[in-house]
Every structure is written in structure tokens, then in C-alpha cells.
Design an enzyme around this catalytic site. Structure first.
Site, short mmCIF file in Angstrom:
data_model
loop_
_atom_site.label_atom_id
_atom_site.label_comp_id
_atom_site.label_asym_id
_atom_site.label_seq_id
_atom_site.Cartn_x
_atom_site.Cartn_y
_atom_site.Cartn_z
N HIS A 216 -6.22 12.38 15.82
CA HIS A 216 -7.61 12.18 15.39
C HIS A 216 -7.78 12.22 13.87
O HIS A 216 -8.84 12.60 13.36
CB HIS A 216 -8.54 13.22 16.03
CG HIS A 216 -8.72 13.05 17.50
ND1 HIS A 216 -8.70 14.10 18.38
CD2 HIS A 216 -8.91 11.93 18.26
CE1 HIS A 216 -8.86 13.66 19.62
NE2 HIS A 216 -8.98 12.35 19.57
N HIS A 316 -9.41 0.73 21.69
CA HIS A 316 -9.86 2.09 21.98
C HIS A 316 -10.94 2.01 23.03
O HIS A 316 -11.97 1.36 22.84
CB HIS A 316 -10.40 2.73 20.69
CG HIS A 316 -10.88 4.13 20.87
ND1 HIS A 316 -12.22 4.45 20.95
CD2 HIS A 316 -10.22 5.31 20.98
CE1 HIS A 316 -12.36 5.75 21.09
NE2 HIS A 316 -11.16 6.29 21.12
#
Length: 388
Positions: A216, A316
Site C-alpha cells: 500500500h 485494481h
């Protein structure tokens, strides 16, 4: 055919305490997104999705307001099938003075952030309308699907070193997945702790199951390079977002320092960001989130960049059903597309928002041949969880 109404709704669905997980984003008590509805005088309604950012909640109200107050008036009366022209009109509004002439001021003048996410939600809905009007799935409009089914990987993996293997094996049992993704990064504290969790996962999974790791964007360049050294013998599918998306040079440095493939893109906006990633050789896999990066129209352009630079495309898909369907259609039709993300966290926006399902069997997801995105939104669900 003309657009008669555009409405964006901030939808917030509570996550039961027992299903909440702790990650680099903190503990997530709700699943939030902005669902976009575009109606036409032909009786065809298109559905889209816009996201202020991954795991973003606070900005959803502002994003919905941009669509409802600033973009919707520009679209009323337009032909929804003129998708490329409408994308350019919305993208260039400040530069052309278009919005000022109509008495509306576009609140985000940049080429990133909420302005692009707002366009993304509308764009996805317009493609849904186009497909429905022609009785064809979106993938056919994009050039056709390359296969009737696509491989998917189970996305989750927050457990500690002692439980991560059990958690990931549980994912495999749910859909016969042949690949999984786990979270690493600052949530673990020391880099070595993340590496230990990855090694534990690999031991449990064995050599035949693909394993990816996602930080992340929480590490420094030095930390990301150290992590790669520690797990280089774990045969990772990819290491996702090793450093902040703002440091593309640093990500390129991480990629050069290791044989571990690097992926990123969920925090990027438009083809221009992805072109930079490709030119810097900062990624092996591009991962646009179509609800953030500019919709299907921009996704096609990003896919062309991936193909031109001999990279791979894996959208994503930690999102609601409209954005998931959009990413599926793009990946299935693009020559660089090769795998789908499938959320194994609690995701009511994927599983409960629509009538249809996207079941996984033997690690594969069917590419639906229903018109448009192939989804039917449950408006009672939408109304129940719509924030005012």
C-alpha cells in the site's frame, strides 16, 4: 437518445465488527463508494462507480457533489453514446471555460483527484448505456473477449505469521484459487516481520500457488529494497505499491534492485501517470482502478500503454460491482490483461448491490455476455445505504 438525469449517491454499508480487519489504512468499519446512475429518454439506465481513493470515506460526499452539481448539468440533453467526446468535454471544462459559460464552476481544476474520479463514474455508466442500447456486452465493444473465463486471485491476507497460511488456504477452499494476495507494509512494524509473514505464507501454500504481496505504498525505498532481498526466494507473483505513488523514481529504483516483479496503479490518475510509470520502467504490472483513473475510456488507453511497453494489465478491483464489472470487461478484452482481483474481505458493494453474481470456480471467473456491464443494481439496497 438523450441523457435526462445524472445522479451520484454516496453509499456507505456497515461492516460487521467480526469482519473488520486492520490494515495500513486502519480499521475499516464501513465499505464506501459513489454509485452513479445515468438515465436516458430511451428508458435505458447506465450504472457507474466513482471512488475518491482506495479506502477513502471522507471525500465521498464531495465526489458525489461534484457529479451532481457540476457535471450533471453539462450532460443533460447530450447523446450518451458520444462517450469519447463527452469524456473530453468534462476533462477540458476549466481550460475551455465551458463550465463558466454555463454558470457552474468546476471545483477541482487539476488533472488528478476528485475531478478524474467523477469523470470515471460517469464514463463507466455511459459504456453501460452503449452496450445496453446495442444489446452487446462492453467487452464486445472493446474488441471482443479473448476467453470465456479469466483467472482470478483471492485478495486479502491480513493475518499474523502464525495464522496467515491458514487464512490464505481458506481463500483457496472458497473458490479453488490458484493465486492469492496478502498485505504487508507499515501495518507489521519492522520490515522483517512482513517478510516472515510472506515466508510463512509460502510454506503453507507450497510452490504451486501464486503469491503476491501489497505494501500500500507505506515503505521507504530502502525498506522496500530490504523486503525484496528478504523474500526473493519466495517466488512472488508481484510486490505491489512498495513506496508511495508520488515517488515513481523511487519505485523504479526498487524494481532495478531486485528480480521480484513490481506492480502499481491503484492510486494513479489517467494515462499520463501510467505512461510515466512505463517510461521510468517502474512497474511490471499496471493496476488501474477504473473508478479512480478515468473510467473504461481511459482504461483502454492505459491498456495500450501496457501493451506498447510489454507490460501486463491487472485492474485494481477492490470495489463495488460497477467498477468490478468495468475492470473485468477491460481485462478480458485487452491483450495485456491476464488476471482479476477478487476481494475476499467483506464486500457487500460487490456481492449485495446487484442481482447477479461473479462466482469463482477452479480459480476462474466467467466473462458474462449480458448487455452493457451485465449488472442489475438493486435500488432498494442503494436507497437503504445511501448517505444524505
Amino acid at each position: 437518445m438523450r441523457i435526462t438525469r445524472v445522479e451520484a449517491s454516496w453509499v456507505q454499508v456497515p461492516i460487521p465488527p467480526e469482519r473488520q480487519h486492520l490494515s495500513d489504512f486502519g480499521k475499516q468499519p464501513t465499505f464506501d463508494s459513489v454509485i452513479v446512475q445515468v438515465e436516458t429518454d430511451a428508458g435505458i439506465t447506465g450504472w457507474g462507480e466513482a471512488k475518491a481513493g482506495v479506502a477513502s470515506t471522507a471525500a465521498c460526499a464531495g465526489l458525489a457533489a461534484i457529479i451532481n452539481q457540476d457535471l450533471a448539468p453539462q450532460l443533460t440533453g447530450e447523446d450518451p453514446r458520444d462517450i469519447s467526446r463527452l469524456w473530453d468535454v468534462l476533462y477540458n471544462m476549466p481550460r475551455q471555460g465551458f463550465a463558466i459559460d454555463r454558470g457552474h464552476v468546476f471545483p477541482a481544476l487539476g488533472r488528478r483527484g476528485l475531478s478524474i474520479s467523477a469523470i470515471a463514474g460517469i464514463d463507466i455508466a455511459l459504456w453501460d448505456i452503449l452496450g445496453k442500447s446495442l444489446g452487446a456486452p462492453v467487452w464486445r465493444l472493446l474488441g471482443g473477449r479473448r476467453a470465456e473465463r479469466m483467472p482470478a486471485y483471492a485478495s486479502g491476507g491480513w493475518a499474523d505469521e502464525n495464522k496467515i497460511g491458514e487464512q490464505l488456504l481458506g481463500y483457496i477452499d472458497k473458490g479453488g484459487f490458484h493465486a492469492v494476495k496478502m498485505r504487508v507494509g507499515s501495518m507489521d512494524g519492522p520490515v522483517a516481520r512482513s517478510a516472515a509473514r510472506v515466508r510463512a505464507a509460502r510454506r503453507a501454500l507450497g510452490p504451486e500457488i501464486g503469491l503476491a504481496a501489497d505494501a500500500h505504498g507505506t515503505w521507504t525505498v530502502a525498506e522496500a529494497k530490504a523486503f525484496c532481498r528478504m523474500v526473493e526466494d519466495c517466488d512472488l507473483l508481484w510486490f505491489e505499491e512498495p513506496v508511495t505513488a508520488d515517488d515513481k523514481q523511487g519505485q523504479a529504483e526498487v524494481r532495478r534492485a531486485s528480480a521480484v516483479p513490481i506492480s502499481s496503479g491503484e492510486s494513479e490518475f489517467t494515462r499520463h501517470d501510467f505512461r510515466e510509470l512505463a517510461e521510468l520502467r517502474a512497474a511490471d504490472v499496471l493496476q488501474p482502478d477504473l473508478a479512480i483513473a478515468g473510467g473504461i475510456t481511459e482504461g483502454v488507453r492505459i491498456g495500450a500503454i501496457a501493451s506498447a511497453f510489454n507490460l501486463r494489465l491487472a485492474p485494481h478491483l477492490w470495489s463495488g460491482a460497477p467498477a468490478f464489472a468495468a475492470g473485468l470487461h477491460l481485462a478480458a478484452s485487452n491483450s495485456a490483461g491476464f488476471i482479476l482481483e477478487y476481494s475476499l474481505g467483506h464486500n457487500p458493494m460487490l456481492h449485495d448491490l446487484i442481482e447477479e453474481r461473479f462466482p469463482v470456480q477452479d480459480g476462474m471467473v466467467d466473462v458474462p455476455d449480458r448487455p452493457g456491464l451485465g449488472i442489475t443494481v438493486k435500488e432498494d439496497f442503494l436507497n437503504r445505504y445511501r448517505r444524505q
